[in-house]
Scaffold this motif. Structure first.
Motif, PDB file in Angstrom:
ATOM      1  N   PRO A  20       0.796  -1.231   0.000  1.00 20.57           N
ATOM      2  CA  PRO A  20       0.000   0.000   0.000  1.00 20.57           C
ATOM      3  C   PRO A  20       0.827   1.278   0.000  1.00 20.57           C
ATOM      4  O   PRO A  20       0.373   2.302  -0.518  1.00 20.57           O
ATOM      5  CB  PRO A  20      -0.841  -0.122   1.271  1.00 20.57           C
ATOM      6  N   ASP A  21       2.033   1.236   0.559  1.00 18.02           N
ATOM      7  CA  ASP A  21       2.867   2.441   0.605  1.00 18.02           C
ATOM      8  C   ASP A  21       3.321   2.876  -0.784  1.00 18.02           C
ATOM      9  O   ASP A  21       3.702   4.039  -0.991  1.00 18.02           O
ATOM     10  CB  ASP A  21       4.085   2.212   1.499  1.00 18.02           C
ATOM     11  N   ALA A  22       3.262   1.962  -1.766  1.00 22.07           N
ATOM     12  CA  ALA A  22       3.622   2.271  -3.149  1.00 22.07           C
ATOM     13  C   ALA A  22       2.407   2.149  -4.065  1.00 22.07           C
ATOM     14  O   ALA A  22       2.554   1.951  -5.271  1.00 22.07           O
ATOM     15  CB  ALA A  22       4.741   1.352  -3.624  1.00 22.07           C
ATOM     16  N   ARG A  23       1.214   2.297  -3.489  1.00 20.19           N
ATOM     17  CA  ARG A  23      -0.044   2.152  -4.240  1.00 20.19           C
ATOM     18  C   ARG A  23      -0.083   0.821  -4.994  1.00 20.19           C
ATOM     19  O   ARG A  23      -0.627   0.697  -6.068  1.00 20.19           O
ATOM     20  CB  ARG A  23      -0.261   3.328  -5.203  1.00 20.19           C
ATOM     21  N   ASN A  24       0.538  -0.200  -4.378  1.00 15.85           N
ATOM     22  CA  ASN A  24       0.551  -1.568  -4.897  1.00 15.85           C
ATOM     23  C   ASN A  24       1.211  -1.676  -6.273  1.00 15.85           C
ATOM     24  O   ASN A  24       0.869  -2.560  -7.059  1.00 15.85           O
ATOM     25  CB  ASN A  24      -0.871  -2.138  -4.927  1.00 15.85           C
ATOM     26  N   ALA A  25       2.176  -0.774  -6.542  1.00 10.71           N
ATOM     27  CA  ALA A  25       2.944  -0.874  -7.780  1.00 10.71           C
ATOM     28  C   ALA A  25       3.730  -2.180  -7.788  1.00 10.71           C
ATOM     29  O   ALA A  25       4.186  -2.663  -6.749  1.00 10.71           O
ATOM     30  CB  ALA A  25       3.895   0.315  -7.904  1.00 10.71           C
ATOM     31  N   GLY A  52      -5.198  -1.058   0.836  1.00  9.87           N
ATOM     32  CA  GLY A  52      -5.034   0.372   1.045  1.00  9.87           C
ATOM     33  C   GLY A  52      -5.826   1.211   0.053  1.00  9.87           C
ATOM     34  O   GLY A  52      -6.827   0.768  -0.510  1.00  9.87           O
ATOM     35  N   PRO A  53      -5.359   2.444  -0.207  1.00 11.85           N
ATOM     36  CA  PRO A  53      -6.165   3.406  -0.968  1.00 11.85           C
ATOM     37  C   PRO A  53      -6.119   3.257  -2.477  1.00 11.85           C
ATOM     38  O   PRO A  53      -6.708   4.064  -3.180  1.00 11.85           O
ATOM     39  CB  PRO A  53      -5.553   4.753  -0.543  1.00 11.85           C
ATOM     40  N   ALA A  54      -5.411   2.272  -2.999  1.00 15.58           N
ATOM     41  CA  ALA A  54      -5.329   2.082  -4.453  1.00 15.58           C
ATOM     42  C   ALA A  54      -5.506   0.612  -4.802  1.00 15.58           C
ATOM     43  O   ALA A  54      -5.143  -0.270  -4.025  1.00 15.58           O
ATOM     44  CB  ALA A  54      -3.981   2.583  -4.986  1.00 15.58           C
ATOM     45  N   PHE A  55      -6.037   0.377  -5.997  1.00 20.82           N
ATOM     46  CA  PHE A  55      -6.064  -0.988  -6.520  1.00 20.82           C
ATOM     47  C   PHE A  55      -4.647  -1.360  -6.959  1.00 20.82           C
ATOM     48  O   PHE A  55      -4.028  -2.271  -6.406  1.00 20.82           O
ATOM     49  CB  PHE A  55      -7.043  -1.103  -7.692  1.00 20.82           C
ATOM     50  N   ILE A  99     -12.048  -3.268  -7.690  1.00 18.20           N
ATOM     51  CA  ILE A  99     -11.215  -2.077  -7.863  1.00 18.20           C
ATOM     52  C   ILE A  99     -11.715  -0.960  -6.958  1.00 18.20           C
ATOM     53  O   ILE A  99     -12.836  -0.473  -7.116  1.00 18.20           O
ATOM     54  CB  ILE A  99     -11.225  -1.628  -9.332  1.00 18.20           C
ATOM     55  N   ASP A 100     -10.857  -0.561  -6.025  1.00 13.66           N
ATOM     56  CA  ASP A 100     -11.152   0.552  -5.132  1.00 13.66           C
ATOM     57  C   ASP A 100      -9.986   1.528  -5.219  1.00 13.66           C
ATOM     58  O   ASP A 100      -8.830   1.133  -5.065  1.00 13.66           O
ATOM     59  CB  ASP A 100     -11.327   0.056  -3.693  1.00 13.66           C
ATOM     60  N   GLY A 101     -10.267   2.787  -5.497  1.00 11.57           N
ATOM     61  CA  GLY A 101      -9.200   3.757  -5.687  1.00 11.57           C
ATOM     62  C   GLY A 101      -8.615   3.656  -7.081  1.00 11.57           C
ATOM     63  O   GLY A 101      -9.227   3.093  -8.002  1.00 11.57           O
ATOM     64  N   ALA A 103      -6.741   2.666 -10.450  1.00 18.75           N
ATOM     65  CA  ALA A 103      -6.177   1.588 -11.267  1.00 18.75           C
ATOM     66  C   ALA A 103      -5.488   2.275 -12.430  1.00 18.75           C
ATOM     67  O   ALA A 103      -6.148   2.909 -13.265  1.00 18.75           O
ATOM     68  CB  ALA A 103      -7.267   0.651 -11.766  1.00 18.75           C
ATOM     69  N   ARG A 104      -4.178   2.198 -12.474  1.00 11.29           N
ATOM     70  CA  ARG A 104      -3.408   2.956 -13.449  1.00 11.29           C
ATOM     71  C   ARG A 104      -2.469   2.039 -14.234  1.00 11.29           C
ATOM     72  O   ARG A 104      -1.895   1.094 -13.683  1.00 11.29           O
ATOM     73  CB  ARG A 104      -2.545   4.019 -12.755  1.00 11.29           C
ATOM     74  N   GLY A 105      -2.289   2.362 -15.503  1.00 15.03           N
ATOM     75  CA  GLY A 105      -1.298   1.674 -16.319  1.00 15.03           C
ATOM     76  C   GLY A 105      -1.416   0.165 -16.250  1.00 15.03           C
ATOM     77  O   GLY A 105      -2.457  -0.417 -16.567  1.00 15.03           O
ATOM     78  N   GLY A 106      -0.326  -0.473 -15.817  1.00 14.64           N
ATOM     79  CA  GLY A 106      -0.317  -1.921 -15.718  1.00 14.64           C
ATOM     80  C   GLY A 106      -1.359  -2.464 -14.756  1.00 14.64           C
ATOM     81  O   GLY A 106      -1.852  -3.587 -14.932  1.00 14.64           O
ATOM     82  N   GLY A 107      -1.712  -1.691 -13.738  1.00 18.03           N
ATOM     83  CA  GLY A 107      -2.774  -2.130 -12.831  1.00 18.03           C
ATOM     84  C   GLY A 107      -4.102  -2.247 -13.548  1.00 18.03           C
ATOM     85  O   GLY A 107      -4.872  -3.201 -13.342  1.00 18.03           O
ATOM     86  N   LEU A 108      -4.388  -1.284 -14.418  1.00 18.52           N
ATOM     87  CA  LEU A 108      -5.593  -1.356 -15.228  1.00 18.52           C
ATOM     88  C   LEU A 108      -5.523  -2.523 -16.195  1.00 18.52           C
ATOM     89  O   LEU A 108      -6.511  -3.227 -16.421  1.00 18.52           O
ATOM     90  CB  LEU A 108      -5.781  -0.043 -15.988  1.00 18.52           C
ATOM     91  N   GLU A 109      -4.333  -2.759 -16.749  1.00 20.92           N
ATOM     92  CA  GLU A 109      -4.185  -3.860 -17.702  1.00 20.92           C
ATOM     93  C   GLU A 109      -4.392  -5.225 -17.054  1.00 20.92           C
ATOM     94  O   GLU A 109      -4.958  -6.135 -17.668  1.00 20.92           O
ATOM     95  CB  GLU A 109      -2.817  -3.777 -18.351  1.00 20.92           C
ATOM     96  N   LEU A 110      -3.928  -5.376 -15.818  1.00 22.98           N
ATOM     97  CA  LEU A 110      -4.192  -6.625 -15.111  1.00 22.98           C
ATOM     98  C   LEU A 110      -5.685  -6.785 -14.860  1.00 22.98           C
ATOM     99  O   LEU A 110      -6.233  -7.888 -14.970  1.00 22.98           O
ATOM    100  CB  LEU A 110      -3.417  -6.661 -13.796  1.00 22.98           C
ATOM    101  N   ALA A 111      -6.357  -5.672 -14.544  1.00 23.62           N
ATOM    102  CA  ALA A 111      -7.812  -5.735 -14.368  1.00 23.62           C
ATOM    103  C   ALA A 111      -8.498  -6.117 -15.671  1.00 23.62           C
ATOM    104  O   ALA A 111      -9.475  -6.883 -15.675  1.00 23.62           O
ATOM    105  CB  ALA A 111      -8.336  -4.400 -13.855  1.00 23.62           C
TER     106      ALA A 111
END
Length: 236
Positions: A20-25, A52-55, A99-101, A103-111
């Motif tokens: 969570p400290d890295a927004r799950n990067a 935490g605050p990001a997917f 998805i809560d918070g 979802a960016r880049g690769g996070g969106l792609e995994l979704a």
């Protein structure tokens, strides 16, 4: 970095991106751990979420920066992300992204690789890499137009803008908006598990993906090489 919990009664495996400290990067190790968590699941449903605050913010930009503009290493990193996304897509389980918070880049792609995407009212979505010379290369150029249509995919990806849950729902990027996305995973798990698996196989039949992904990884490598300085600037 990745945690796993199992609801044996419903046969649901919950896989949590736990940084969570890295927004799950995701780093290389994180991608490999996620791949293993999906690949060895024998539950009928997998629920993927972020702590935490990001997917998920996508690839850890420090990892991309450390590629030092090397085309081959960048393409290799893209292929790893693609492999993890394929593992999600090809899993015999039904994979639900909660998805809560952001979802960016690769996070969106995994979704996008998941079978069902459910967002909370606070979820947001974006492919911001284009703003510093990159794009999502974990299969996103293959899946995004398939999910939301070519017109919306082009505008969304080329603009680099962030959209909210309501617009994501309108586009078809997510199927539902729920305060508790896990409830959708439970709803699916309550159905006949053999029927779920058969439906997924039929609906996921896609024979052209490998060719498209190979070109995607190669072009990503070229862009990392061309925009190494821009990536470093983002990290500063």
């Amino acid at each position: 970095m990745i945690t796993i919990d199992t609801d044996d009664r419903r046969s649901i495996r919950t896989v949590t991106l736990d940084r969570p400290d890295a927004r799950n990067a995701l780093t290389v190790a994180g991608l490999e751990a996620l791949e293993a968590a999906i690949a060895d699941a024998d539950e009928a449903v997998i629920y993927l979420q972020g702590r935490g605050p990001a997917f998920c913010a996508g690839a850890d930009l420090e990892v991309v920066g450390d590629l030092d503009g090397d085309r081959d290493r960048a393409a290799e990193f893209a292929r790893l992300g693609q492999r993890v996304a394929r593992t999600i897509e090809d899993s015999p389980a039904i994979v639900v992204a909660g998805i809560d918070g952001p979802a960016r880049g690769g996070g969106l792609e995994l979704a996008l690789a998941c079978d069902v995407r459910v967002g909370t009212p606070d979820s947001t979505y974006g492919e911001p890499g284009v703003t510093f010379g990159l794009f999502g290369a974990w299969g996103g150029t293959v899946r995004l137009p398939r999910v939301i249509g070519e017109g919306d995919a082009l505008e969304f990806a080329l603009s680099g803008r962030v959209i909210d849950a309501e617009e994501a729902r309108r586009m078809g990027l997510i199927s539902r908006i729920e305060d508790d996305p896990r409830s959708v995973a439970e709803e699916i798990a309550d159905n006949a598990h053999d029927a779920l698996a058969v439906l997924k196989r039929r609906l996921r039949d896609d024979r052209e993906r490998a060719t498209q992904e190979r070109h995607e990884a190669q072009v990503f490598g070229d862009l990392v090489a061309a925009h190494a300085d821009d990536i470093d600037a983002v990290l500063e």
